[in-house]
Design a protein around this motif. Structure first.
Motif, PDB file in Angstrom:
ATOM      1  N   PRO B  35      -8.175  21.541 -12.058  1.00 54.13           N
ATOM      2  CA  PRO B  35      -7.136  20.748 -12.733  1.00 54.13           C
ATOM      3  C   PRO B  35      -7.100  21.071 -14.218  1.00 54.13           C
ATOM      4  CG  PRO B  35      -8.435  19.375 -11.263  1.00 54.13           C
ATOM      5  CD  PRO B  35      -9.123  20.709 -11.307  1.00 54.13           C
ATOM      6  N   ILE B  36      -5.923  21.259 -14.712  1.00 52.15           N
ATOM      7  CA  ILE B  36      -5.803  21.672 -16.104  1.00 52.15           C
ATOM      8  C   ILE B  36      -6.172  20.507 -17.020  1.00 52.15           C
ATOM      9  CG2 ILE B  36      -3.342  21.073 -16.279  1.00 52.15           C
ATOM     10  CD1 ILE B  36      -3.120  23.754 -17.922  1.00 52.15           C
ATOM     11  N   SER B  37      -6.942  20.807 -18.040  1.00 56.92           N
ATOM     12  CA  SER B  37      -7.375  19.752 -18.958  1.00 56.92           C
ATOM     13  C   SER B  37      -6.667  19.849 -20.305  1.00 56.92           C
ATOM     14  CB  SER B  37      -8.898  19.843 -19.169  1.00 56.92           C
ATOM     15  OG  SER B  37      -9.251  21.134 -19.626  1.00 56.92           O
ATOM     16  N   ASN B  38      -6.064  20.986 -20.554  1.00 58.20           N
ATOM     17  CA  ASN B  38      -5.377  21.191 -21.823  1.00 58.20           C
ATOM     18  C   ASN B  38      -3.949  20.651 -21.700  1.00 58.20           C
ATOM     19  OD1 ASN B  38      -3.816  22.275 -23.932  1.00 58.20           O
ATOM     20  ND2 ASN B  38      -5.256  23.985 -24.183  1.00 58.20           N
ATOM     21  N   ALA B  39      -3.711  19.528 -22.326  1.00 55.47           N
ATOM     22  CA  ALA B  39      -2.410  18.869 -22.168  1.00 55.47           C
ATOM     23  C   ALA B  39      -1.275  19.731 -22.700  1.00 55.47           C
ATOM     24  CB  ALA B  39      -2.425  17.519 -22.887  1.00 55.47           C
ATOM     25  N   THR B  40      -1.512  20.423 -23.783  1.00 54.37           N
ATOM     26  CA  THR B  40      -0.467  21.275 -24.356  1.00 54.37           C
ATOM     27  C   THR B  40      -0.097  22.396 -23.390  1.00 54.37           C
ATOM     28  OG1 THR B  40      -1.288  20.816 -26.568  1.00 54.37           O
ATOM     29  CG2 THR B  40       0.137  22.746 -26.313  1.00 54.37           C
ATOM     30  N   GLU B  41      -1.139  22.976 -22.778  1.00 56.74           N
ATOM     31  CA  GLU B  41      -0.890  24.050 -21.820  1.00 56.74           C
ATOM     32  C   GLU B  41      -0.167  23.517 -20.584  1.00 56.74           C
ATOM     33  OE1 GLU B  41      -0.565  27.438 -22.121  1.00 56.74           O
ATOM     34  OE2 GLU B  41      -2.659  27.521 -22.777  1.00 56.74           O
ATOM     35  N   ALA B  42      -0.537  22.314 -20.180  1.00 56.19           N
ATOM     36  CA  ALA B  42       0.126  21.712 -19.015  1.00 56.19           C
ATOM     37  C   ALA B  42       1.618  21.533 -19.266  1.00 56.19           C
ATOM     38  CB  ALA B  42      -0.514  20.371 -18.675  1.00 56.19           C
ATOM     39  N   VAL B  43       1.938  21.102 -20.459  1.00 56.95           N
ATOM     40  CA  VAL B  43       3.361  20.937 -20.809  1.00 56.95           C
ATOM     41  C   VAL B  43       4.063  22.285 -20.807  1.00 56.95           C
ATOM     42  CG1 VAL B  43       4.937  20.316 -22.675  1.00 56.95           C
ATOM     43  CG2 VAL B  43       3.020  18.808 -22.105  1.00 56.95           C
ATOM     44  N   ALA B  44       3.385  23.294 -21.322  1.00 62.36           N
ATOM     45  CA  ALA B  44       3.986  24.632 -21.358  1.00 62.36           C
ATOM     46  C   ALA B  44       4.236  25.147 -19.949  1.00 62.36           C
ATOM     47  CB  ALA B  44       3.072  25.587 -22.126  1.00 62.36           C
ATOM     48  N   ILE B  45       3.300  24.876 -19.051  1.00 63.03           N
ATOM     49  CA  ILE B  45       3.456  25.312 -17.653  1.00 63.03           C
ATOM     50  C   ILE B  45       4.620  24.583 -17.004  1.00 63.03           C
ATOM     51  CG2 ILE B  45       2.361  25.235 -15.376  1.00 63.03           C
ATOM     52  CD1 ILE B  45      -0.341  25.681 -16.913  1.00 63.03           C
ATOM     53  N   ARG B  46       4.684  23.285 -17.188  1.00 63.85           N
ATOM     54  CA  ARG B  46       5.779  22.509 -16.590  1.00 63.85           C
ATOM     55  C   ARG B  46       7.127  22.965 -17.155  1.00 63.85           C
ATOM     56  NH1 ARG B  46       2.729  17.531 -17.254  1.00 63.85           N
ATOM     57  NH2 ARG B  46       4.036  17.084 -19.055  1.00 63.85           N
ATOM     58  N   ASP B  47       7.163  23.186 -18.455  1.00 59.90           N
ATOM     59  CA  ASP B  47       8.429  23.609 -19.073  1.00 59.90           C
ATOM     60  C   ASP B  47       8.871  24.968 -18.523  1.00 59.90           C
ATOM     61  OD1 ASP B  47       8.526  21.309 -20.521  1.00 59.90           O
ATOM     62  OD2 ASP B  47       7.913  22.211 -22.433  1.00 59.90           O
ATOM     63  N   ALA B  48       7.898  25.868 -18.376  1.00 68.30           N
ATOM     64  CA  ALA B  48       8.242  27.201 -17.867  1.00 68.30           C
ATOM     65  C   ALA B  48       8.737  27.107 -16.425  1.00 68.30           C
ATOM     66  CB  ALA B  48       7.033  28.119 -17.960  1.00 68.30           C
ATOM     67  N   PHE B  49       8.074  26.287 -15.627  1.00 69.71           N
ATOM     68  CA  PHE B  49       8.504  26.121 -14.241  1.00 69.71           C
ATOM     69  C   PHE B  49       9.909  25.515 -14.180  1.00 69.71           C
ATOM     70  CE2 PHE B  49       8.818  22.703 -10.997  1.00 69.71           C
ATOM     71  CZ  PHE B  49       9.169  23.517  -9.920  1.00 69.71           C
ATOM     72  N   GLU B  50      10.110  24.448 -14.911  1.00 65.95           N
ATOM     73  CA  GLU B  50      11.433  23.803 -14.868  1.00 65.95           C
ATOM     74  C   GLU B  50      12.508  24.715 -15.461  1.00 65.95           C
ATOM     75  OE1 GLU B  50      11.609  19.713 -16.008  1.00 65.95           O
ATOM     76  OE2 GLU B  50       9.678  19.220 -15.073  1.00 65.95           O
ATOM     77  N   GLY B  51      12.097  25.541 -16.408  1.00 65.94           N
ATOM     78  CA  GLY B  51      13.037  26.528 -16.930  1.00 65.94           C
ATOM     79  C   GLY B  51      13.440  27.527 -15.861  1.00 65.94           C
ATOM     80  N   SER B  52      12.497  27.890 -15.017  1.00 63.71           N
ATOM     81  CA  SER B  52      12.823  28.839 -13.934  1.00 63.71           C
ATOM     82  C   SER B  52      13.771  28.197 -12.925  1.00 63.71           C
ATOM     83  CB  SER B  52      11.552  29.315 -13.242  1.00 63.71           C
ATOM     84  OG  SER B  52      11.008  28.317 -12.375  1.00 63.71           O
ATOM     85  N   VAL B  53      13.590  26.901 -12.674  1.00 64.14           N
ATOM     86  CA  VAL B  53      14.493  26.199 -11.756  1.00 64.14           C
ATOM     87  C   VAL B  53      15.902  26.162 -12.348  1.00 64.14           C
ATOM     88  CG1 VAL B  53      14.982  23.979 -10.644  1.00 64.14           C
ATOM     89  CG2 VAL B  53      12.633  24.842 -10.734  1.00 64.14           C
ATOM     90  N   ARG B  54      15.982  25.939 -13.654  1.00 60.46           N
ATOM     91  CA  ARG B  54      17.287  25.907 -14.310  1.00 60.46           C
ATOM     92  C   ARG B  54      17.961  27.282 -14.250  1.00 60.46           C
ATOM     93  NH1 ARG B  54      18.571  27.844 -18.892  1.00 60.46           N
ATOM     94  NH2 ARG B  54      16.416  27.927 -19.634  1.00 60.46           N
ATOM     95  N   VAL B  55      17.195  28.319 -14.567  1.00 58.40           N
ATOM     96  CA  VAL B  55      17.771  29.675 -14.535  1.00 58.40           C
ATOM     97  C   VAL B  55      18.247  30.015 -13.128  1.00 58.40           C
ATOM     98  CG1 VAL B  55      17.148  32.122 -14.680  1.00 58.40           C
ATOM     99  CG2 VAL B  55      16.520  30.552 -16.529  1.00 58.40           C
ATOM    100  N   HIS B  56      17.449  29.639 -12.138  1.00 55.40           N
ATOM    101  CA  HIS B  56      17.822  29.887 -10.741  1.00 55.40           C
ATOM    102  C   HIS B  56      19.112  29.131 -10.403  1.00 55.40           C
ATOM    103  CE1 HIS B  56      16.342  29.972  -6.263  1.00 55.40           C
ATOM    104  NE2 HIS B  56      17.602  30.311  -6.389  1.00 55.40           N
ATOM    105  N   GLY B  57      19.157  27.868 -10.776  1.00 53.33           N
ATOM    106  CA  GLY B  57      20.334  27.054 -10.466  1.00 53.33           C
ATOM    107  C   GLY B  57      21.586  27.563 -11.166  1.00 53.33           C
ATOM    108  N   GLU B  58      21.437  27.984 -12.406  1.00 53.81           N
ATOM    109  CA  GLU B  58      22.599  28.502 -13.140  1.00 53.81           C
ATOM    110  C   GLU B  58      23.049  29.839 -12.552  1.00 53.81           C
ATOM    111  OE1 GLU B  58      21.666  26.320 -17.433  1.00 53.81           O
ATOM    112  OE2 GLU B  58      21.291  28.465 -17.211  1.00 53.81           O
ATOM    113  N   ALA B  59      22.092  30.644 -12.139  1.00 52.88           N
ATOM    114  CA  ALA B  59      22.448  31.935 -11.533  1.00 52.88           C
ATOM    115  C   ALA B  59      23.234  31.733 -10.244  1.00 52.88           C
ATOM    116  CB  ALA B  59      21.184  32.747 -11.261  1.00 52.88           C
ATOM    117  N   ALA B  60      22.934  30.642  -9.542  1.00 54.43           N
ATOM    118  CA  ALA B  60      23.679  30.354  -8.305  1.00 54.43           C
ATOM    119  C   ALA B  60      25.141  30.070  -8.596  1.00 54.43           C
ATOM    120  CB  ALA B  60      23.043  29.178  -7.574  1.00 54.43           C
ATOM    121  N   ARG B  61      25.459  29.711  -9.840  1.00 52.50           N
ATOM    122  CA  ARG B  61      26.852  29.447 -10.219  1.00 52.50           C
ATOM    123  C   ARG B  61      27.527  30.663 -10.850  1.00 52.50           C
ATOM    124  NH1 ARG B  61      23.424  25.478  -8.632  1.00 52.50           N
ATOM    125  NH2 ARG B  61      24.629  23.650  -8.025  1.00 52.50           N
ATOM    126  N   THR B  62      26.737  31.542 -11.449  1.00 50.72           N
ATOM    127  CA  THR B  62      27.316  32.695 -12.146  1.00 50.72           C
ATOM    128  C   THR B  62      27.035  34.016 -11.430  1.00 50.72           C
ATOM    129  OG1 THR B  62      25.316  33.051 -13.458  1.00 50.72           O
ATOM    130  CG2 THR B  62      26.952  31.513 -14.350  1.00 50.72           C
TER     131      THR B  62
END
Lengths: 203, 200
Positions: B35-62
């Protein structure tokens, strides 16, 4: 239970004879002559779907608890009066039928990708819709790719506007099998990045 | 690549074992991560993952893959699933050897683009009363036209390697159970593998 459905009188002999003609002709069908009963399709979909239990009409084969979505959509179409298309069972372009006498069916009856192809080949019966499925009508249907392989793997039957069970929103609703859903919003648990194939019945 | 933090032979052996297990299991083995203990890194991981979901979703439209390199990455430690590999071999056969997740996503959307072109040909054929080509009826598709809606995720776990170069996360949202492997490259997190379960 035990509801009798109109297309079940189809015979294997007729299927083979007509199949030869249709499979060989490889042309678009003649202009639609029928009249799709959307209300009947809607009623059937509502009768044979549920959010809490697995409902399967014994008049048809079941594709099990995990793969019955297209079987359900085909049954809904049949309930709306869309007529069978004779042909070899494997002919996705030309054949769509269920033989109630022998409990057999065409591949397009059960398989999402196969029926998507069938629909594309019957432009006189189905209109491909590029706008979102919320613009469809009761008795219409749409497909999606849920396993990332690039082809339709799941289908939903549109039942018209209403109050969605889960969200409580006034929305375009769907019924479906596998997973079992009744009166959920058309995009309920629908991944935002998956392709959709939406079809409006014009038969 | 893992950085050797100390000179102790025990640490070196541990790193070799961890790397060996990951390579052997094709990225599906996560028991060496904690389990990740570095809160800053955890946020970075979540942001990167959610960013990938956004890019995927936008690509489905374009149907544009331009942003994929900003969120997906090829990493030889994490081979594709059988279905993903099958799509690459069909859609982008020249890239099928050692294809990673970036290649898969690109191949998927290139096939989608070809499907949109096929739909145009089908409609043209229909307009002139001709039968559509069989090949076109097998692949046609169109871009999503419903607006992309940012999903809400419930995170079940985020695990990371001790050196924070590799992470896995499991999250529920967007109609799926996401099981994602992420790697850090040049200080930025990328999605290197996904094996999701639809809830639809």
């Amino acid at each position: 239970m035990g509801r009798v459905l109109r297309p079940s009188a189809f015979s294997v002999v007729l299927s083979l004879v007509l199949g030869l003609a249709i499979a060989g002709s490889n042309v678009l069908p003649a202009a639609a002559t029928g009249s799709y009963n959307r209300s009947a399709a809607h009623s059937y979909a509502d009768t044979w779907s549920s959010n809490v239990s697995v409902l399967r009409n014994p008049a048809y084969n079941s594709a099990g608890n995990d793969n019955d979505c297209q079987n359900f959509v085909s049954q809904v179409l049949a309930a709306g009066g869309y007529q069978a298309h004779a042909g070899f069972s494997w002919d996705c372009n030309g054949a769509w039928w269920f033989d109630g006498g022998n409990y057999t069916q065409s591949d397009s009856w059960m398989n999402n990708g196969c029926f998507n192809t069938f629909a594309s080949y019957h432009g006189g019966d189905f209109q491909y819709i590029t706008s979102q499925p919320s613009t469809l009508s009761e008795g219409d249907f749409f497909f999606m790719d849920l396993d990332g392989a690039g082809a339709p793997t799941h289908s939903r039957s549109i039942v018209g506007m209403g109050w969605a069970v889960d969200s409580g929103n006034w929305a375009m609703l769907i019924d479906q099998h596998s997973n079992e859903r009744w009166h959920q919003e058309w995009n309920y648990l629908l991944p935002g990045g998956t392709p959709l194939w939406s079809w409006h019945v014009i038969w | 690549m893992k950085r050797v933090a100390g000179g102790g032979i025990v640490a070196l052996i541990s790193i070799i074992l961890i790397a060996g297990r990951m390579a052997d299991a094709g990225g599906s083995r996560v028991q060496d991560l904690g389990p990740i203990s570095n809160a800053t890194e955890a946020v970075a991981i979540r942001d990167a993952f959610e960013g990938s979901v956004r890019v995927h979703g936008e690509a489905a439209r374009t149907l544009s893959t331009d942003q994929f390199v900003t969120v997906f990455i090829n990493d030889g430690r994490f081979p594709l699933t059988a279905k993903q590999a099958g799509l690459v071999s069909k859609s982008k056969p020249e890239a099928s050897a050692n294809a990673g997740y970036l290649t898969y996503m690109t191949a998927y959307f290139e096939q989608w683009q070809r499907g949109a072109q096929a739909l145009t040909r089908i409609e043209a054929a229909r307009a002139r009363g001709a039968a559509p080509a069989l090949a076109d009826t097998a692949i046609f598709a169109s871009a999503r036209t419903d607006p992309w809606v940012k999903p809400t995720f419930e995170y079940k776990s985020i695990n990371a390697s001790p050196d924070a170069s590799l992470a896995t996360l499991e999250a529920v949202g967007d109609g799926q159970i996401y099981r994602v492997t992420m790697v850090k490259s040049n200080g930025r997190w990328y999605v290197a593998a996904e094996n999701n379960t639809p809830l639809t």
